[in-house]
Scaffold this motif. Sequence first.
Motif, PDB file in Angstrom:
ATOM      1  N   ARG A 170       0.820  -1.213   0.000  1.00 47.73           N
ATOM      2  CA  ARG A 170       0.000   0.000   0.000  1.00 47.73           C
ATOM      3  C   ARG A 170       0.856   1.267   0.000  1.00 47.73           C
ATOM      4  NH1 ARG A 170      -2.001  -0.874   4.410  1.00 47.73           N
ATOM      5  NH2 ARG A 170      -0.962   0.648   5.732  1.00 47.73           N
ATOM      6  N   THR A 171       1.873   1.289   0.845  1.00 45.15           N
ATOM      7  CA  THR A 171       2.649   2.526   1.002  1.00 45.15           C
ATOM      8  C   THR A 171       3.663   2.736  -0.123  1.00 45.15           C
ATOM      9  OG1 THR A 171       4.128   1.321   2.514  1.00 45.15           O
ATOM     10  CG2 THR A 171       2.373   2.647   3.504  1.00 45.15           C
ATOM     11  N   LEU A 172       4.021   1.663  -0.843  1.00 48.06           N
ATOM     12  CA  LEU A 172       4.923   1.823  -1.988  1.00 48.06           C
ATOM     13  C   LEU A 172       4.177   2.040  -3.304  1.00 48.06           C
ATOM     14  CD1 LEU A 172       7.666  -0.791  -1.087  1.00 48.06           C
ATOM     15  CD2 LEU A 172       8.038   1.659  -1.459  1.00 48.06           C
ATOM     16  N   ALA A 173       2.851   2.002  -3.253  1.00 48.90           N
ATOM     17  CA  ALA A 173       2.058   2.208  -4.470  1.00 48.90           C
ATOM     18  C   ALA A 173       2.382   3.530  -5.182  1.00 48.90           C
ATOM     19  CB  ALA A 173       0.567   2.127  -4.142  1.00 48.90           C
ATOM     20  N   LYS A 228      16.327   7.124 -10.973  1.00 50.22           N
ATOM     21  CA  LYS A 228      16.567   8.328 -10.180  1.00 50.22           C
ATOM     22  C   LYS A 228      17.644   8.189  -9.117  1.00 50.22           C
ATOM     23  CE  LYS A 228      11.934  10.337 -10.648  1.00 50.22           C
ATOM     24  NZ  LYS A 228      10.763  10.843  -9.896  1.00 50.22           N
ATOM     25  N   ALA A 229      18.140   6.980  -8.873  1.00 50.23           N
ATOM     26  CA  ALA A 229      19.096   6.798  -7.772  1.00 50.23           C
ATOM     27  C   ALA A 229      19.865   5.495  -7.943  1.00 50.23           C
ATOM     28  CB  ALA A 229      18.369   6.795  -6.430  1.00 50.23           C
ATOM     29  N   ALA A 248      26.610   9.084 -13.243  1.00 48.42           N
ATOM     30  CA  ALA A 248      25.269   9.205 -13.825  1.00 48.42           C
ATOM     31  C   ALA A 248      24.547  10.471 -13.384  1.00 48.42           C
ATOM     32  CB  ALA A 248      24.443   7.986 -13.452  1.00 48.42           C
ATOM     33  N   GLY A 249      25.090  11.154 -12.378  1.00 49.20           N
ATOM     34  CA  GLY A 249      24.476  12.378 -11.902  1.00 49.20           C
ATOM     35  C   GLY A 249      23.212  12.162 -11.085  1.00 49.20           C
ATOM     36  N   VAL A 250      23.169  11.047 -10.328  1.00 47.20           N
ATOM     37  CA  VAL A 250      22.005  10.757  -9.474  1.00 47.20           C
ATOM     38  C   VAL A 250      22.493  10.532  -8.047  1.00 47.20           C
ATOM     39  CG1 VAL A 250      20.652   9.754 -11.359  1.00 47.20           C
ATOM     40  CG2 VAL A 250      22.110   8.274  -9.950  1.00 47.20           C
ATOM     41  N   PRO A 251      21.635  10.679  -7.047  1.00 43.53           N
ATOM     42  CA  PRO A 251      22.062  10.499  -5.651  1.00 43.53           C
ATOM     43  C   PRO A 251      22.268   9.030  -5.294  1.00 43.53           C
ATOM     44  CG  PRO A 251      19.733  11.025  -5.736  1.00 43.53           C
ATOM     45  CD  PRO A 251      20.245  11.172  -7.135  1.00 43.53           C
ATOM     46  N   LEU A 252      23.006   8.828  -4.220  1.00 41.84           N
ATOM     47  CA  LEU A 252      23.281   7.491  -3.699  1.00 41.84           C
ATOM     48  C   LEU A 252      22.518   7.294  -2.394  1.00 41.84           C
ATOM     49  CD1 LEU A 252      25.016   4.847  -3.801  1.00 41.84           C
ATOM     50  CD2 LEU A 252      26.695   6.069  -2.399  1.00 41.84           C
ATOM     51  N   TYR A 253      21.822   6.164  -2.273  1.00 40.29           N
ATOM     52  CA  TYR A 253      21.118   5.775  -1.049  1.00 40.29           C
ATOM     53  C   TYR A 253      21.592   4.378  -0.648  1.00 40.29           C
ATOM     54  CZ  TYR A 253      17.860   9.620  -2.072  1.00 40.29           C
ATOM     55  OH  TYR A 253      17.304  10.846  -2.321  1.00 40.29           O
ATOM     56  N   THR A 254      21.127   3.925   0.497  1.00 36.86           N
ATOM     57  CA  THR A 254      21.490   2.592   0.984  1.00 36.86           C
ATOM     58  C   THR A 254      20.232   1.777   1.267  1.00 36.86           C
ATOM     59  OG1 THR A 254      23.542   3.403   1.979  1.00 36.86           O
ATOM     60  CG2 THR A 254      22.703   1.299   2.778  1.00 36.86           C
ATOM     61  N   LEU A 255      20.181   0.562   0.719  1.00 35.71           N
ATOM     62  CA  LEU A 255      19.141  -0.414   1.025  1.00 35.71           C
ATOM     63  C   LEU A 255      19.792  -1.593   1.729  1.00 35.71           C
ATOM     64  CD1 LEU A 255      17.074  -0.530  -2.303  1.00 35.71           C
ATOM     65  CD2 LEU A 255      16.417   0.582  -0.155  1.00 35.71           C
ATOM     66  N   ASP A 256      19.125  -2.105   2.745  1.00 36.85           N
ATOM     67  CA  ASP A 256      19.693  -3.174   3.572  1.00 36.85           C
ATOM     68  C   ASP A 256      18.958  -4.488   3.314  1.00 36.85           C
ATOM     69  OD1 ASP A 256      20.788  -4.800   5.474  1.00 36.85           O
ATOM     70  OD2 ASP A 256      20.245  -3.554   7.185  1.00 36.85           O
ATOM     71  N   PRO A 257      19.631  -5.496   2.713  1.00 34.18           N
ATOM     72  CA  PRO A 257      18.960  -6.772   2.477  1.00 34.18           C
ATOM     73  C   PRO A 257      19.139  -7.796   3.593  1.00 34.18           C
ATOM     74  CG  PRO A 257      21.032  -6.734   1.299  1.00 34.18           C
ATOM     75  CD  PRO A 257      20.930  -5.421   2.044  1.00 34.18           C
ATOM     76  N   GLU A 258      20.004  -7.514   4.566  1.00 33.52           N
ATOM     77  CA  GLU A 258      20.416  -8.579   5.488  1.00 33.52           C
ATOM     78  C   GLU A 258      20.405  -8.194   6.958  1.00 33.52           C
ATOM     79  OE1 GLU A 258      24.096  -9.214   3.566  1.00 33.52           O
ATOM     80  OE2 GLU A 258      23.183 -10.233   1.861  1.00 33.52           O
ATOM     81  N   GLY A 259      19.958  -7.006   7.302  1.00 32.21           N
ATOM     82  CA  GLY A 259      19.875  -6.611   8.695  1.00 32.21           C
ATOM     83  C   GLY A 259      21.141  -5.945   9.191  1.00 32.21           C
ATOM     84  N   SER A 260      20.977  -5.004  10.102  1.00 32.41           N
ATOM     85  CA  SER A 260      22.111  -4.259  10.644  1.00 32.41           C
ATOM     86  C   SER A 260      21.789  -3.850  12.069  1.00 32.41           C
ATOM     87  CB  SER A 260      22.381  -3.007   9.795  1.00 32.41           C
ATOM     88  OG  SER A 260      21.269  -2.124   9.865  1.00 32.41           O
ATOM     89  N   ALA A 261      22.786  -3.304  12.755  1.00 31.71           N
ATOM     90  CA  ALA A 261      22.572  -2.854  14.134  1.00 31.71           C
ATOM     91  C   ALA A 261      21.541  -1.730  14.188  1.00 31.71           C
ATOM     92  CB  ALA A 261      23.898  -2.392  14.731  1.00 31.71           C
ATOM     93  N   GLN A 262      21.433  -0.946  13.101  1.00 25.26           N
ATOM     94  CA  GLN A 262      20.466   0.148  13.069  1.00 25.26           C
ATOM     95  C   GLN A 262      19.039  -0.379  12.935  1.00 25.26           C
ATOM     96  OE1 GLN A 262      23.381   0.179  11.195  1.00 25.26           O
ATOM     97  NE2 GLN A 262      24.295   1.483  12.782  1.00 25.26           N
ATOM     98  N   LEU A 277      13.246   4.162  -0.228  1.00 28.79           N
ATOM     99  CA  LEU A 277      12.747   4.185  -1.605  1.00 28.79           C
ATOM    100  C   LEU A 277      11.796   5.359  -1.825  1.00 28.79           C
ATOM    101  CD1 LEU A 277      12.203   0.359  -1.995  1.00 28.79           C
ATOM    102  CD2 LEU A 277      13.849   1.750  -3.273  1.00 28.79           C
ATOM    103  N   LEU A 278      10.958   5.649  -0.857  1.00 27.01           N
ATOM    104  CA  LEU A 278      10.050   6.788  -0.998  1.00 27.01           C
ATOM    105  C   LEU A 278      10.828   8.097  -1.069  1.00 27.01           C
ATOM    106  CD1 LEU A 278       7.165   5.745   1.433  1.00 27.01           C
ATOM    107  CD2 LEU A 278       7.137   5.723  -1.086  1.00 27.01           C
ATOM    108  N   ARG A 279      11.872   8.230  -0.257  1.00 28.89           N
ATOM    109  CA  ARG A 279      12.714   9.436  -0.324  1.00 28.89           C
ATOM    110  C   ARG A 279      13.390   9.551  -1.692  1.00 28.89           C
ATOM    111  NH1 ARG A 279      14.304   7.894   4.823  1.00 28.89           N
ATOM    112  NH2 ARG A 279      16.325   7.154   4.043  1.00 28.89           N
ATOM    113  N   ALA A 280      13.891   8.425  -2.186  1.00 23.27           N
ATOM    114  CA  ALA A 280      14.648   8.448  -3.442  1.00 23.27           C
ATOM    115  C   ALA A 280      13.765   8.760  -4.633  1.00 23.27           C
ATOM    116  CB  ALA A 280      15.329   7.094  -3.634  1.00 23.27           C
ATOM    117  N   PHE A 281      12.552   8.208  -4.650  1.00 22.39           N
ATOM    118  CA  PHE A 281      11.737   8.285  -5.863  1.00 22.39           C
ATOM    119  C   PHE A 281      10.670   9.378  -5.844  1.00 22.39           C
ATOM    120  CE2 PHE A 281      12.839   3.577  -6.150  1.00 22.39           C
ATOM    121  CZ  PHE A 281      13.890   3.819  -7.032  1.00 22.39           C
ATOM    122  N   LYS A 282      10.412   9.968  -4.671  1.00 23.03           N
ATOM    123  CA  LYS A 282       9.372  11.001  -4.615  1.00 23.03           C
ATOM    124  C   LYS A 282       9.963  12.405  -4.543  1.00 23.03           C
ATOM    125  CE  LYS A 282       5.548  10.292  -2.367  1.00 23.03           C
ATOM    126  NZ  LYS A 282       4.584  10.027  -1.262  1.00 23.03           N
TER     127      LYS A 282
END
Length: 283
Positions: A170-173, A228-229, A248-262, A277-282
């Motif tokens: 729903r929220t990624l729609a 876009k990213a 490419a002239g686009v920003p860099l973000y981080t996605l976590d597939p495996e879990g972290s202390a954060q 993803l919402l920050r990157a694409f909206k």
Amino acid sequence: MRTTYQKLWPLLAALSVSQAGAVKVIVSFQPLYDVVTRVAGGKAQVERAAPIGASPHTFDPTLRDIRRIKEADLAVMAGLGADAWLEKYVKSSGSKARVLKLGDSMTFNRRREGNATDPHWWLDASLMAQAARRTGQELAALDPGNAATYRANAEREARALESLHAELKRTLAPVRGAKLVTFHNAFGYFARAYGLEVAATLAPVHGVEPSVQSMTRAVTTIRRTGAKAVFAEPQLPPGPARTVAREAGVPLYTLDPEGSAQNPSYAGMMRANRDTLLRAFKR
């Protein structure tokens, strides 16, 4: 008159015996560990093999880790080649642990990456719900005395994960169809489940540094598709992803597939990825 300690001793002794006889479970890495712990609900002793933040693909156990693996009654892993080292060390240590390879034992449409099966199924919360139920079945068979608790916990966890799945859809729609450029091929199941598209990966083979050719292709794909990213991963060096993003002239973000202390909880990790993803694409 008996002392307080004397009065408590029978209870303490019973507790000690109960803990000593508890089923021991070793889980390969953090997202699975988080879910399995709730399914066990304190009736089994659950430990994580790879430390939080370590990649399940490349983890190399220490002697202490191998000793814990040897003592386990059940080893839970993602399967499909993601964490094959755990099964290898179960066998080589002489452990009598049952091995539950979740990805191999569940029913779902497996993604292919070239000639290999994509093992990153846990990034689809509906599949993690299935994994919770499957783990409950295995624990119930291994420890019949607590079977009802395991099954109830598994059902509760599965329903929470199904609710998370619906929330993410729903929220990624609003960014449906957005194109992902990721460090490696970890987000195929996530993209399929939540309406995104993986346009390019910098390192198609995990554990192999991105080549100049693959990075150049990624830059070309970004320019051609309007991605876009670029997305790095906290378990891997960010340099190549940063270079591609800059070229490419686009920003860099981080996605976590495996879990972290954060984000040690599975739901927290998935929601943090959603928010990124919402920050990157909206923007």
